[in-house]
Design an enzyme around this catalytic site. Structure first.
Site, mmCIF file in Angstrom:
data_model
loop_
_atom_site.group_PDB
_atom_site.id
_atom_site.type_symbol
_atom_site.label_atom_id
_atom_site.label_comp_id
_atom_site.label_asym_id
_atom_site.label_seq_id
_atom_site.Cartn_x
_atom_site.Cartn_y
_atom_site.Cartn_z
ATOM 1 N N GLU A 72 -16.933 17.606 7.953
ATOM 2 C CA GLU A 72 -16.295 18.774 8.526
ATOM 3 C C GLU A 72 -15.845 18.140 9.880
ATOM 4 O OE1 GLU A 72 -14.748 21.833 8.157
ATOM 5 O OE2 GLU A 72 -13.834 21.334 10.129
ATOM 6 N N THR A 129 -11.548 28.069 7.950
ATOM 7 C CA THR A 129 -10.628 28.884 8.634
ATOM 8 C C THR A 129 -10.984 30.466 8.663
ATOM 9 O OG1 THR A 129 -9.112 27.616 7.714
ATOM 10 C CG2 THR A 129 -8.214 29.885 8.276
ATOM 11 N N CYS A 130 -11.727 30.712 7.562
ATOM 12 C CA CYS A 130 -12.113 32.368 7.540
ATOM 13 C C CYS A 130 -13.249 32.414 8.624
ATOM 14 C CB CYS A 130 -12.879 32.363 6.222
ATOM 15 S SG CYS A 130 -13.395 34.157 5.767
ATOM 16 N N CYS A 162 -9.979 35.273 8.756
ATOM 17 C CA CYS A 162 -10.409 36.677 8.301
ATOM 18 C C CYS A 162 -11.363 37.247 9.509
ATOM 19 C CB CYS A 162 -11.237 36.524 6.957
ATOM 20 S SG CYS A 162 -11.086 35.155 5.873
ATOM 21 N N LYS A 164 -10.092 37.611 13.086
ATOM 22 C CA LYS A 164 -8.891 38.396 12.960
ATOM 23 C C LYS A 164 -9.380 40.061 12.834
ATOM 24 C CE LYS A 164 -7.592 39.548 9.048
ATOM 25 N NZ LYS A 164 -6.845 39.099 8.022
ATOM 26 N N TYR A 218 1.299 38.570 5.458
ATOM 27 C CA TYR A 218 0.054 39.208 5.821
ATOM 28 C C TYR A 218 -0.134 38.683 7.429
ATOM 29 C CZ TYR A 218 -3.704 36.223 4.670
ATOM 30 O OH TYR A 218 -4.442 34.957 4.588
ATOM 31 N N ALA A 229 -6.110 42.757 0.412
ATOM 32 C CA ALA A 229 -5.899 43.855 1.679
ATOM 33 C C ALA A 229 -5.155 43.032 2.664
ATOM 34 C CB ALA A 229 -7.120 44.178 2.164
ATOM 35 N N HIS A 231 -13.769 65.462 -2.718
ATOM 36 C CA HIS A 231 -12.707 66.499 -1.851
ATOM 37 C C HIS A 231 -13.558 66.731 -0.551
ATOM 38 C CE1 HIS A 231 -9.812 69.147 -1.005
ATOM 39 N NE2 HIS A 231 -10.903 70.077 -0.379
HETATM 40 C C1 LIG Z 1 -5.274 34.066 10.652
HETATM 41 C C2 LIG Z 1 -5.744 34.048 9.239
HETATM 42 C C3 LIG Z 1 -6.479 35.342 8.656
HETATM 43 C C4 LIG Z 1 -6.829 35.292 7.377
HETATM 44 N N1 LIG Z 1 -7.225 36.514 6.723
HETATM 45 C C5 LIG Z 1 -7.856 36.533 5.607
HETATM 46 C C6 LIG Z 1 -8.423 37.830 5.096
HETATM 47 O O1 LIG Z 1 -8.576 38.692 5.855
HETATM 48 N N2 LIG Z 1 -8.944 37.545 4.055
HETATM 49 C C7 LIG Z 1 -9.108 36.408 3.004
HETATM 50 O O2 LIG Z 1 -9.403 36.592 1.931
HETATM 51 N N3 LIG Z 1 -8.447 35.267 3.530
HETATM 52 C C8 LIG Z 1 -8.061 35.137 4.731
HETATM 53 N N4 LIG Z 1 -7.473 34.239 5.218
HETATM 54 C C9 LIG Z 1 -7.250 32.972 4.276
HETATM 55 C C10 LIG Z 1 -8.676 32.138 4.348
HETATM 56 O O3 LIG Z 1 -9.126 32.022 5.737
HETATM 57 C C11 LIG Z 1 -8.477 30.983 3.536
HETATM 58 O O4 LIG Z 1 -8.130 31.346 2.154
HETATM 59 C C12 LIG Z 1 -9.967 30.299 3.378
HETATM 60 O O5 LIG Z 1 -10.654 30.175 4.484
HETATM 61 C C13 LIG Z 1 -9.773 29.022 2.468
HETATM 62 O O6 LIG Z 1 -10.805 28.349 2.444
HETATM 63 P P1 LIG Z 1 -10.922 26.774 2.168
HETATM 64 O O7 LIG Z 1 -12.341 26.260 1.878
HETATM 65 O O8 LIG Z 1 -9.812 26.263 1.005
HETATM 66 O O9 LIG Z 1 -10.392 26.016 3.593
HETATM 67 P P2 LIG Z 1 -10.947 26.332 4.946
HETATM 68 O O10 LIG Z 1 -11.677 27.585 5.137
HETATM 69 O O11 LIG Z 1 -9.659 26.138 5.899
HETATM 70 O O12 LIG Z 1 -11.795 25.044 5.273
HETATM 71 C C14 LIG Z 1 -11.194 23.894 5.225
HETATM 72 C C15 LIG Z 1 -12.144 22.852 6.031
HETATM 73 O O13 LIG Z 1 -11.781 21.562 6.128
HETATM 74 C C16 LIG Z 1 -11.899 20.958 7.326
HETATM 75 N N5 LIG Z 1 -11.159 19.613 7.091
HETATM 76 C C17 LIG Z 1 -9.583 19.443 6.879
HETATM 77 N N6 LIG Z 1 -9.432 18.011 6.625
HETATM 78 C C18 LIG Z 1 -10.590 17.278 6.993
HETATM 79 C C19 LIG Z 1 -10.995 16.083 6.754
HETATM 80 N N7 LIG Z 1 -10.401 15.061 6.280
HETATM 81 N N8 LIG Z 1 -12.231 15.962 6.885
HETATM 82 C C20 LIG Z 1 -13.318 16.882 7.363
HETATM 83 N N9 LIG Z 1 -12.864 18.121 7.452
HETATM 84 C C21 LIG Z 1 -11.570 18.359 7.280
HETATM 85 C C22 LIG Z 1 -11.118 21.946 8.313
HETATM 86 O O14 LIG Z 1 -11.606 21.577 9.434
HETATM 87 C C23 LIG Z 1 -11.670 23.233 7.845
HETATM 88 O O15 LIG Z 1 -13.019 23.464 8.438
HETATM 89 C C24 LIG Z 1 -6.953 34.321 6.451
HETATM 90 C C25 LIG Z 1 -6.280 33.104 7.048
HETATM 91 C C26 LIG Z 1 -5.813 32.911 8.322
HETATM 92 C C27 LIG Z 1 -5.397 31.491 8.999
#
Ligand SMILES: Cc1cc2nc3c(=O)[nH]c(=O)nc-3n(C[C@H](O)[C@H](O)[C@H](O)COP(=O)(O)OP(=O)(O)OC[C@H]3O[C@@H](n4cnc5c(N)ncnc54)[C@H](O)[C@@H]3O)c2cc1C
Length: 461
Positions: free
Chosen positions: A35, A42-43, A48, A51, A180, A343, A438
């Site tokens: 990482e 991101t979440c 999420c 937020k 969204y 949502a 209700h």
């Molecule tokens: C503002 C915002 C609000 C959101 N709200 C919601 C919500 O309410 N409900 C919902 O379901 N989804 C929501 N989402 C979407 C949700 O956050 C993502 O769909 C989810 O986090 C995706 O998970 P992931 O595992 O694909 O990637 P991520 O959770 O993004 O994880 C990817 C990780 O990889 C790491 N990384 C990247 N490249 C490298 C590398 N080369 N080497 C090492 N590490 C690396 C990054 O630092 C990151 O930590 C939201 C997104 C945002 C931006």
């Protein structure tokens, strides 16, 4: 395991990566996860969770206002942005630690570094410049905010990433975007007291959602003082002292204290080393995968936002889990991406599952629409000018409810439960046979008797 340091190397410890690593380890695999920023992805760190905490904060202003109609006298409330951000950061740190502890408990080795692919079985750890040989590699690097074409003053523009760490609440903010994330942040800033202008290039916000939902939310946002400007883009941002002058297509200009773009997110594939491997990238820019999340390189898999399928946390988690079950648990598990309930934590909230009215009309021979818009009970005493919207899209031949769309308080909570009924192929008759609770807003969903409109393809042809 001759020749390999680990069974599985996961790049990216976000929603999908952490779940995959943990489940693979539970099957006995030797797992390493890299990482580059913070565990949780991101979440947890900038999506999420923070937020939703900001959404909660933003909703108190309406609660304070509404209280008067119920006999309360609330002294003029004041809001302190730095306290909210500090408290939010504390919670995020707690969650990050919990994620790291889970990885440790499952004996997943966490490498705090960026990692890139050297070849199909080798990962380079950039912080130490070491190589790790892995039998299987999972790419779960997520997505990154996209800023659109280069315009003058783009360097002043922030994304949702920075919005979570602003030193102070902007008095005026312009947000470009209609998805969204844009509408959620518009609601957050407006609720906390900022003057918000939302600029979107399309004809209406929330593209891809049901048209009635889009219209209803837009009018509710306007009701809350948000200026929603559709059919325009930001052409330039000029710094003028402490403020920014945002030039819009069409010639208008808006003066604000912050400019935020939320116009989309792109799969995080840059510089990963995929080019050397001839790993296929799909037209939408995500890594192309099959139903088991396998890429065109047989021992490399990808889950979550980097595949640009359905960019939501529960989907990334499900894909990560299914990958581990398939590759390490001996249970080939495809992921069903249909009927994903979702949502939007706007103000008011949106909850949807299944087909929109126009999708149903395209796909089905006969479609019945049931909908209602009504003043919620709480608004009778609070005096707030707001309405709840609910819509059921029904297959006119089978009577199956194929879509459900809600705009109103707790729509996210409601759609989670309704999602079960829709996935179980509940019919309109099942909804009708369910006793109402209700007095609730949700009882409208089981008491909708009058068809608003009915379409028949045969009749149209
Ligand atoms: C503002 C915002 C609000 C959101 N709200 C919601 C919500 O309410 N409900 C919902 O379901 N989804 C929501 N989402 C979407 C949700 O956050 C993502 O769909 C989810 O986090 C995706 O998970 P992931 O595992 O694909 O990637 P991520 O959770 O993004 O994880 C990817 C990780 O990889 C790491 N990384 C990247 N490249 C490298 C590398 N080369 N080497 C090492 N590490 C690396 C990054 O630092 C990151 O930590 C939201 C997104 C945002 C931006």
């Amino acid at each position: 395991m001759p020749g390999y340091d680990v069974d599985l190397f996961v790049i990216g410890a976000g929603s999908g990566g952490v779940r995959a690593a943990r489940v693979a380890a539970s099957y006995g695999a030797r797992v390493m996860i890299a990482e580059e920023y913070r565990v949780g992805g991101t979440c947890v760190i900038r999506g999420c969770v923070p937020k939703k905490l900001l959404v909660y904060a933003s909703r108190f202003s309406e609660e304070f206002e509404d209280a008067a109609g119920f006999g309360w006298t609330v002294p003029q409330p004041t809001f302190h942005w730095p306290s909210l951000i500090a408290n939010k950061d504390r919670e995020i740190a707690r969650l990050e630690a919990a994620y790291s502890a889970t990885l440790e408990r499952y004996k997943v080795e966490l490498i705090k570094s960026r990692a890139v692919l050297e070849d199909a079985n080798t990962v380079r750890i950039l912080s130490t410049d070491t190589l790790v040989r892995a039998k299987t590699i999972l790419i779960s690097t997520g997505a990154w905010p996209h800023y659109g074409p280069k315009i003058p003053g783009l360097e002043y523009v922030i994304s949702s990433n920075e919005a979570f760490h602003l030193p102070e609440l902007p008095k005026r903010i312009l947000i470009q975007g209609g998805g969204y994330i844009a509408v959620e942040f518009a609601g957050i800033f407006a609720g906390l007291g900022s003057k918000v202008t939302l600029v979107y290039r399309g004809e209406n916000i929330l593209r891809g959602f049901d048209d009635d939902v889009r219209e209803h939310l837009r009018s509710e946002m306007r009701q809350r003082g948000i200026t929603v400007t559709c059919g325009h883009t930001v052409d330039a941002v000029e710094k003028a002292g402490d403020e920014f002058i945002v030039k819009l297509s069409g010639g208008d200009a808006v003066s604000v204290d912050k400019v935020m773009f939320a116009i989309g997110r792109r799969p995080n594939i840059m510089g990963l080393g995929l080019e050397n491997l001839h790993c296929r990238i799909a037209e939408h820019g995500g890594i192309a995968v099959d139903e088991y999340s396998r890429t065109s390189v047989p021992n490399i898999y990808a889950v979550g936002d980097v595949t640009h399928r359905v960019a939501l946390t529960p989907v990334a988690i499900r894909e990560g889990h299914a990958f581990a079950d398939t590759v390490f648990g001996g249970k080939p598990t495809p992921v069903d991406h249909s009927n994903v309930p979702t949502a939007v934590f706007s103000e008011p909230e949106v909850g949807v599952i299944g087909l929109t009215e126009s999708q149903a009309r395209e796909r089905l021979a006969k479609v019945d629409i049931y909908k209602t818009s009504f003043r919620p009970m709480k608004a009778t005493l609070s005096g707030r000018d707001t309405k709840v919207f609910m819509k059921l899209v029904v297959d006119g031949i089978t009577d199956q409810v194929v879509g459900c769309h809600i705009v109103g308080p707790d729509a996210g909570e409601l759609i989670q439960v309704l999602g079960i009924a829709v996935r179980m192929r509940a019919t309109k008759a099942d909804f009708d046979a369910t006793m109402a609770v209700h007095p609730t807003a949700a009882e409208e969903l089981v008491t909708l008797r009058e068809k608003a409109v009915s379409y028949s393809r045969a009749a149209a042809e």
